[in-house]
Scaffold this active site. Structure first.
Site, PDB file in Angstrom:
ATOM      1  N   GLN A  56      -3.929   4.038   1.245  1.00  0.00           N
ATOM      2  CA  GLN A  56      -5.021   3.287   1.789  1.00  0.00           C
ATOM      3  C   GLN A  56      -4.585   2.567   2.857  1.00  0.00           C
ATOM      4  O   GLN A  56      -3.479   2.063   2.941  1.00  0.00           O
ATOM      5  CB  GLN A  56      -5.457   2.511   0.732  1.00  0.00           C
ATOM      6  CG  GLN A  56      -6.196   3.304  -0.518  1.00  0.00           C
ATOM      7  CD  GLN A  56      -6.654   2.443  -1.408  1.00  0.00           C
ATOM      8  OE1 GLN A  56      -7.590   2.351  -1.742  1.00  0.00           O
ATOM      9  NE2 GLN A  56      -5.816   1.603  -2.235  1.00  0.00           N
ATOM     10  N   TYR A 108     -21.122  -8.481  -7.730  1.00  0.00           N
ATOM     11  CA  TYR A 108     -20.786  -7.192  -8.217  1.00  0.00           C
ATOM     12  C   TYR A 108     -19.845  -7.118  -9.679  1.00  0.00           C
ATOM     13  O   TYR A 108     -20.288  -6.402 -10.437  1.00  0.00           O
ATOM     14  CB  TYR A 108     -20.171  -6.671  -7.031  1.00  0.00           C
ATOM     15  CG  TYR A 108     -19.539  -5.043  -7.401  1.00  0.00           C
ATOM     16  CD1 TYR A 108     -20.228  -4.043  -7.017  1.00  0.00           C
ATOM     17  CD2 TYR A 108     -18.253  -4.976  -7.699  1.00  0.00           C
ATOM     18  CE1 TYR A 108     -19.475  -2.644  -7.321  1.00  0.00           C
ATOM     19  CE2 TYR A 108     -17.602  -3.801  -7.948  1.00  0.00           C
ATOM     20  CZ  TYR A 108     -18.198  -2.725  -7.618  1.00  0.00           C
ATOM     21  OH  TYR A 108     -17.754  -1.443  -8.173  1.00  0.00           O
ATOM     22  N   GLN A 109     -18.752  -7.948  -9.426  1.00  0.00           N
ATOM     23  CA  GLN A 109     -17.782  -7.961 -10.705  1.00  0.00           C
ATOM     24  C   GLN A 109     -18.520  -8.323 -12.111  1.00  0.00           C
ATOM     25  O   GLN A 109     -18.352  -7.813 -12.951  1.00  0.00           O
ATOM     26  CB  GLN A 109     -16.702  -8.746 -10.229  1.00  0.00           C
ATOM     27  CG  GLN A 109     -15.985  -8.464  -8.960  1.00  0.00           C
ATOM     28  CD  GLN A 109     -14.887  -9.469  -8.443  1.00  0.00           C
ATOM     29  OE1 GLN A 109     -15.254 -10.583  -8.933  1.00  0.00           O
ATOM     30  NE2 GLN A 109     -14.187  -9.122  -7.478  1.00  0.00           N
ATOM     31  N   ASP A 143      -8.339  -5.625  -7.346  1.00  0.00           N
ATOM     32  CA  ASP A 143      -8.598  -7.100  -7.169  1.00  0.00           C
ATOM     33  C   ASP A 143      -8.423  -8.044  -8.119  1.00  0.00           C
ATOM     34  O   ASP A 143      -8.010  -9.303  -7.920  1.00  0.00           O
ATOM     35  CB  ASP A 143      -9.689  -7.209  -6.120  1.00  0.00           C
ATOM     36  CG  ASP A 143     -10.953  -6.816  -6.985  1.00  0.00           C
ATOM     37  OD1 ASP A 143     -11.363  -7.605  -8.155  1.00  0.00           O
ATOM     38  OD2 ASP A 143     -11.555  -5.772  -6.892  1.00  0.00           O
ATOM     39  N   GLU A 148      -4.757   1.516 -11.496  1.00  0.00           N
ATOM     40  CA  GLU A 148      -4.974   1.182 -10.311  1.00  0.00           C
ATOM     41  C   GLU A 148      -4.021   2.115  -9.405  1.00  0.00           C
ATOM     42  O   GLU A 148      -2.649   2.086  -9.679  1.00  0.00           O
ATOM     43  CB  GLU A 148      -4.846  -0.083  -9.836  1.00  0.00           C
ATOM     44  CG  GLU A 148      -4.834  -0.406  -8.069  1.00  0.00           C
ATOM     45  CD  GLU A 148      -5.894  -0.019  -7.457  1.00  0.00           C
ATOM     46  OE1 GLU A 148      -5.560   0.477  -6.296  1.00  0.00           O
ATOM     47  OE2 GLU A 148      -6.853  -0.559  -7.697  1.00  0.00           O
ATOM     48  N   GLY A 175      -6.496   7.602 -11.046  1.00  0.00           N
ATOM     49  CA  GLY A 175      -7.330   7.071 -12.455  1.00  0.00           C
ATOM     50  C   GLY A 175      -7.799   8.540 -13.079  1.00  0.00           C
ATOM     51  O   GLY A 175      -8.066   8.578 -14.350  1.00  0.00           O
ATOM     52  N   ASP A 214     -14.557   1.580 -10.920  1.00  0.00           N
ATOM     53  CA  ASP A 214     -14.426   1.002  -9.638  1.00  0.00           C
ATOM     54  C   ASP A 214     -13.497   1.365  -8.683  1.00  0.00           C
ATOM     55  O   ASP A 214     -13.152   0.640  -8.136  1.00  0.00           O
ATOM     56  CB  ASP A 214     -14.122  -0.568 -10.136  1.00  0.00           C
ATOM     57  CG  ASP A 214     -14.339  -1.518  -8.968  1.00  0.00           C
ATOM     58  OD1 ASP A 214     -15.521  -1.287  -8.055  1.00  0.00           O
ATOM     59  OD2 ASP A 214     -13.596  -2.607  -8.450  1.00  0.00           O
ATOM     60  N   TYR A 216     -23.962  -5.981   0.971  1.00  0.00           N
ATOM     61  CA  TYR A 216     -24.177  -4.507   0.928  1.00  0.00           C
ATOM     62  C   TYR A 216     -25.495  -4.031   1.700  1.00  0.00           C
ATOM     63  O   TYR A 216     -26.359  -4.974   1.932  1.00  0.00           O
ATOM     64  CB  TYR A 216     -24.487  -4.390  -0.318  1.00  0.00           C
ATOM     65  CG  TYR A 216     -23.309  -3.881  -1.397  1.00  0.00           C
ATOM     66  CD1 TYR A 216     -22.768  -2.955  -1.621  1.00  0.00           C
ATOM     67  CD2 TYR A 216     -22.777  -5.083  -1.955  1.00  0.00           C
ATOM     68  CE1 TYR A 216     -21.944  -2.630  -2.413  1.00  0.00           C
ATOM     69  CE2 TYR A 216     -21.623  -5.141  -2.781  1.00  0.00           C
ATOM     70  CZ  TYR A 216     -21.008  -3.714  -2.949  1.00  0.00           C
ATOM     71  OH  TYR A 216     -20.118  -3.703  -3.750  1.00  0.00           O
TER      72      TYR A 216
END
Length: 330
Positions: free
Chosen positions: A70, A100-101, A125, A145, A177, A195, A265
């Site tokens: 990434q 969101y979390q 995160d 992750e 994942g 996520d 968003y």
């Protein structure tokens, strides 16, 4: 925070410069966008939302790194605090990341009694880990992750979010994942939170894949719950009823679509899809496992958005959405 596809940030100057020229790389072959260049601004053009763009003034680039997986950029904005760009799409803003979390976590964990084992795919995160830590019944928190660079960047620039890793129940697995999901025994987890992928909707490939969702369902115990982000009610091509029907065939239990407001968003909101496997029935609209107001877990205070009333309200759809789902009689 999983997000819609965007356009990449390129040609950054040295770290620490206050102003940068932001160039759009057109990943989707849409004509005439290459020339758009607004110095000092990040321009976000969300895939699937024709004719829209969101702009964020950059005050300072704090980090820019690229791993084998990434590309990550962290910059200080003038209105949303620190912002993270992951592979050319907004991943998180300091202003509203908690919404969101909290919702992705608690819509699932507060809907079943005494969840003990939780798996998080993505979420590097640490914010969702922080929210899971509020549940005292949980004994094991596994996170898979793919990219250590992401974890390190959040630890450095967002310590109040990455604090989730300090929970002693957390087991970190670095890897893909999907491969992790394939490796776990059937019925291992009470809750699986996704996520690491784009939203459930017309532009997501993996979450719309029947085999992938069957792999997720296999990892859940009877009556276990999967939670995933889903597209906005306002997205023209997103037919909620079709996705509910597809997921119900796979999970064979309850399936519900919820939503909440999030300023960063597109359309100002995001959806959530929660699904339970065949077993003890789950009523997502009426939480039976409320948060203990005295238990913060590793967090520094109570949730800022989620509560039991918001939980129930998340599943109340506006009239135009219920008509799209159930027809004009509703």
């Amino acid at each position: 925070m999983a997000e819609y596809n965007g356009f990449a940030l390129h040609d950054l100057q040295d770290e620490g410069d206050d102003h940068h020229n932001l160039h759009l790389q057109n990943h989707n072959s849409i004509a005439n966008l290459h020339s758009l260049n607004i110095p000092g601004w990040y321009v976000d053009i969300p895939y699937g939302w024709s004719g829209e763009a969101h702009l964020y003034r950059m005050e300072k680039v704090l980090f820019h790194g690229k791993s084998e997986f990434q590309e990550v950029t962290v910059f200080q904005s003038s209105s949303h605090g620190k912002i993270v760009i992951l592979n050319g799409a907004i991943q998180l803003t300091e202003k509203d990341q908690f919404v969101y979390q909290e919702m992705l976590t608690h819509l699932a964990l507060c809907s079943i009694p005494n969840p003990k084992k939780v798996l998080l795919i993505g979420g590097g995160d640490g914010g969702i880990l922080k929210e899971i830590s509020r549940h005292s019944s949980v004994e094991q928190i596994d996170i898979c992750e793919i990219d250590e660079m992401v974890i390190n960047a959040y630890n450095k620039f967002f310590p109040d979010i990455a604090i989730g890793y300090k929970d002693p129940r957390v087991n970190l697995h670095i890897g893909h994942g999907i491969e992790f999901l394939k490796s776990i025994p059937q019925g291992t987890y009470d809750v699986i939170i996704l996520d690491a992928f784009q939203c459930v909707g017309p532009y997501e490939e993996e979450l719309g894949d029947k085999w992938f969702m069957e792999t997720v369902a296999r990892g859940l115990r009877p009556g276990g719950v999967m939670s995933s982000p889903a597209d906005s009610l306002w997205l023209k091509d997103f037919t909620i009823a079709d996705y509910i029907a597809k997921l119900r065939k796979v999970f064979k239990g309850s399936v519900s679509y919820g939503w909440c407001t999030t300023p960063a968003y597109v359309s100002g909101m995001i959806g959530f899809m929660v699904c339970s496997t065949e077993g003890p029935p789950v009523d997502f609209k009426h939480p039976i496992n409320p948060l203990n107001p005295e238990n913060y877990g590793v967090a520094n205070g109570p949730p800022l958005y989620y509560n039991s009333e918001v939980h129930t309200a998340a599943f109340c759809l506006p009239s135009f959405a219920t008509k799209k789902m159930f027809g004009s009689k509703i």
